[in-house]
Scaffold this active site. Sequence first.
Site, PDB file in Angstrom:
ATOM      1  N   ASP A 244      13.931  27.577  74.568  1.00 58.41           N
ATOM      2  CA  ASP A 244      13.451  28.788  73.892  1.00 58.41           C
ATOM      3  C   ASP A 244      12.750  28.324  72.618  1.00 58.41           C
ATOM      4  OD1 ASP A 244      13.007  31.031  72.385  1.00 58.41           O
ATOM      5  OD2 ASP A 244      14.970  31.920  72.769  1.00 58.41           O
TER       6      ASP A 244
ATOM      7  N   TYR B  43       1.979  42.301  67.731  1.00 57.00           N
ATOM      8  CA  TYR B  43       1.499  41.253  68.651  1.00 57.00           C
ATOM      9  C   TYR B  43       0.148  40.715  68.172  1.00 57.00           C
ATOM     10  CZ  TYR B  43      -0.396  39.070  72.877  1.00 57.00           C
ATOM     11  OH  TYR B  43      -0.967  38.193  73.772  1.00 57.00           O
TER      12      TYR B  43
ATOM     13  N   ALA C  70      -1.045  40.941  65.195  1.00 60.00           N
ATOM     14  CA  ALA C  70      -0.833  40.284  63.893  1.00 60.00           C
ATOM     15  C   ALA C  70      -0.334  38.857  64.094  1.00 60.00           C
ATOM     16  CB  ALA C  70       0.164  41.089  63.063  1.00 60.00           C
ATOM     17  N   ALA C  71       0.554  38.681  65.050  1.00 62.68           N
ATOM     18  CA  ALA C  71       1.082  37.337  65.326  1.00 62.68           C
ATOM     19  C   ALA C  71      -0.029  36.425  65.838  1.00 62.68           C
ATOM     20  CB  ALA C  71       2.208  37.418  66.350  1.00 62.68           C
ATOM     21  N   LYS C  72      -0.861  36.929  66.730  1.00 64.53           N
ATOM     22  CA  LYS C  72      -1.936  36.097  67.284  1.00 64.53           C
ATOM     23  C   LYS C  72      -3.007  35.823  66.226  1.00 64.53           C
ATOM     24  CE  LYS C  72      -0.528  35.575  71.631  1.00 64.53           C
ATOM     25  NZ  LYS C  72      -0.040  34.277  72.125  1.00 64.53           N
TER      26      LYS C  72
HETATM   27  P1  NDP Z   1       3.411  35.227  81.326  1.00 67.05           P
HETATM   28  O1  NDP Z   1       4.450  36.211  80.885  1.00 67.05           O
HETATM   29  O2  NDP Z   1       3.210  35.011  82.777  1.00 67.05           O
HETATM   30  O3  NDP Z   1       3.690  33.812  80.639  1.00 67.05           O
HETATM   31  C1  NDP Z   1       4.425  33.632  79.450  1.00 67.05           C
HETATM   32  C2  NDP Z   1       5.321  32.414  79.658  1.00 67.05           C
HETATM   33  O4  NDP Z   1       5.918  32.069  78.419  1.00 67.05           O
HETATM   34  C3  NDP Z   1       6.441  32.690  80.642  1.00 67.05           C
HETATM   35  O5  NDP Z   1       6.486  31.615  81.569  1.00 67.05           O
HETATM   36  C4  NDP Z   1       7.704  32.724  79.791  1.00 67.05           C
HETATM   37  O6  NDP Z   1       8.792  32.186  80.535  1.00 67.05           O
HETATM   38  C5  NDP Z   1       7.301  31.842  78.616  1.00 67.05           C
HETATM   39  N1  NDP Z   1       7.953  32.191  77.351  1.00 67.05           N
HETATM   40  C6  NDP Z   1       7.886  33.371  76.685  1.00 67.05           C
HETATM   41  N2  NDP Z   1       8.599  33.291  75.553  1.00 67.05           N
HETATM   42  C7  NDP Z   1       9.131  32.053  75.515  1.00 67.05           C
HETATM   43  C8  NDP Z   1       9.969  31.372  74.603  1.00 67.05           C
HETATM   44  N3  NDP Z   1      10.446  31.970  73.500  1.00 67.05           N
HETATM   45  N4  NDP Z   1      10.302  30.088  74.852  1.00 67.05           N
HETATM   46  C9  NDP Z   1       9.846  29.467  75.974  1.00 67.05           C
HETATM   47  N5  NDP Z   1       9.063  30.054  76.868  1.00 67.05           N
HETATM   48  C10 NDP Z   1       8.708  31.342  76.640  1.00 67.05           C
HETATM   49  O7  NDP Z   1       2.065  35.726  80.665  1.00 67.05           O
HETATM   50  P2  NDP Z   1       0.669  34.994  80.403  1.00 67.05           P
HETATM   51  O8  NDP Z   1       0.545  33.796  81.251  1.00 67.05           O
HETATM   52  O9  NDP Z   1      -0.344  36.036  80.492  1.00 67.05           O
HETATM   53  O10 NDP Z   1       0.830  34.571  78.874  1.00 67.05           O
HETATM   54  C11 NDP Z   1       0.600  33.258  78.402  1.00 67.05           C
HETATM   55  C12 NDP Z   1       0.038  33.345  76.992  1.00 67.05           C
HETATM   56  O11 NDP Z   1      -1.241  34.007  77.052  1.00 67.05           O
HETATM   57  C13 NDP Z   1       0.883  34.159  76.007  1.00 67.05           C
HETATM   58  O12 NDP Z   1       0.906  33.519  74.761  1.00 67.05           O
HETATM   59  C14 NDP Z   1       0.137  35.493  75.919  1.00 67.05           C
HETATM   60  O13 NDP Z   1       0.364  36.137  74.697  1.00 67.05           O
HETATM   61  C15 NDP Z   1      -1.295  35.007  76.060  1.00 67.05           C
HETATM   62  N6  NDP Z   1      -2.273  36.030  76.467  1.00 67.05           N
HETATM   63  C16 NDP Z   1      -2.213  36.643  77.685  1.00 67.05           C
HETATM   64  C17 NDP Z   1      -3.177  37.584  78.042  1.00 67.05           C
HETATM   65  C18 NDP Z   1      -3.175  38.312  79.353  1.00 67.05           C
HETATM   66  O14 NDP Z   1      -3.989  39.263  79.517  1.00 67.05           O
HETATM   67  N7  NDP Z   1      -2.355  37.963  80.323  1.00 67.05           N
HETATM   68  C19 NDP Z   1      -4.277  37.939  77.122  1.00 67.05           C
HETATM   69  C20 NDP Z   1      -4.251  37.217  75.878  1.00 67.05           C
HETATM   70  C21 NDP Z   1      -3.297  36.298  75.575  1.00 67.05           C
HETATM   71  P3  NDP Z   1      10.323  32.592  80.251  1.00 67.05           P
HETATM   72  O15 NDP Z   1      10.369  34.092  80.249  1.00 67.05           O
HETATM   73  O16 NDP Z   1      11.069  31.956  81.377  1.00 67.05           O
HETATM   74  O17 NDP Z   1      10.669  31.999  78.922  1.00 67.05           O
END
Ligand code: NDP
Length: 239
Positions: A54, A143, A145-147
């Site tokens: 995490d 969200y 703001a974080a990005k």
């Molecule tokens: P997903 O939810 O498929 O992927 C997010 C991944 O991050 C999951 O595998 C999750 O696995 C893991 N994760 C989340 N929080 C944690 C944590 N605290 N520690 C470790 N692993 C973590 O979505 P996306 O692939 O779409 O997202 C990937 C990135 O792209 C993110 O940062 C998202 O904000 C960004 N993004 C996505 C967009 C979209 O339209 N899809 C648009 C713009 C940005 P687990 O739950 O097992 O931890």
Amino acid sequence: MARTVLVTGGGTGIGRAIARQFAALGDDVVVTGRRAGPIRALAEETGARALVCDHTDPAAVEHLVGLLPGTVDVLVNNAGGNTDFDADGAGGLAAYARDFRANLDANLVSAALTTKALEERLVASGSVIQIGSIAAGQGAGSYGAAKAGLIAWNLDLAKGLGRRGVTANVVAPGYVATTEFFRDRLTGERQDALVAATSTGRAGTPEDIAGAVLFLASTAARHVTGQVLQVNGGAYTPL
Ligand code: NDP
């Protein structure tokens, strides 16, 4: 020569596509996530190493770093997502503070902790790539703001690492379908609107984002640092 690549949140969606593409080049890929299932499945498919972590938890990140090789070539801070999808919005100001901080932790603090813990181990000519979002320029509450915070933090990171030949950049995806990001919360109408906002007339794919990440980690991009690479089909163009 094979690079050591860490892709956080690499078990699903965009992270999975990134991990697959590095693995296909013959790199040694490590993927992380909080759930063991998705990262183990990817490990079986690609030969990547799967480690549960995490990234919002400093102790977990320190533990992870202890399991990694002595040097890392590429760090992709991809783990994140909009934690407001899991919040019910009830509970007054204390709940608002908790939910706001959850997004900062998930998307900004997670990347900062992971980078801080690995900074000294990044090789010269290495790369750090943050997965930002179109939301940084368009709102989306805590969200967005974080990005947006990722961009400002990344600027100092790029300055600090530059003399060592290490680059630091943000890849900012627009709407990407086929990931777990939106759960089941995106209506057909909203999907149509997001696609209509693009010049390309389609949603982004995880592979679109992975291609940009692989470029920034490549030898072709050694003088590209401190930048934001928008991958959104023309849906948003900051001046
Ligand atoms: P997903 O939810 O498929 O992927 C997010 C991944 O991050 C999951 O595998 C999750 O696995 C893991 N994760 C989340 N929080 C944690 C944590 N605290 N520690 C470790 N692993 C973590 O979505 P996306 O692939 O779409 O997202 C990937 C990135 O792209 C993110 O940062 C998202 O904000 C960004 N993004 C996505 C967009 C979209 O339209 N899809 C648009 C713009 C940005 P687990 O739950 O097992 O931890």
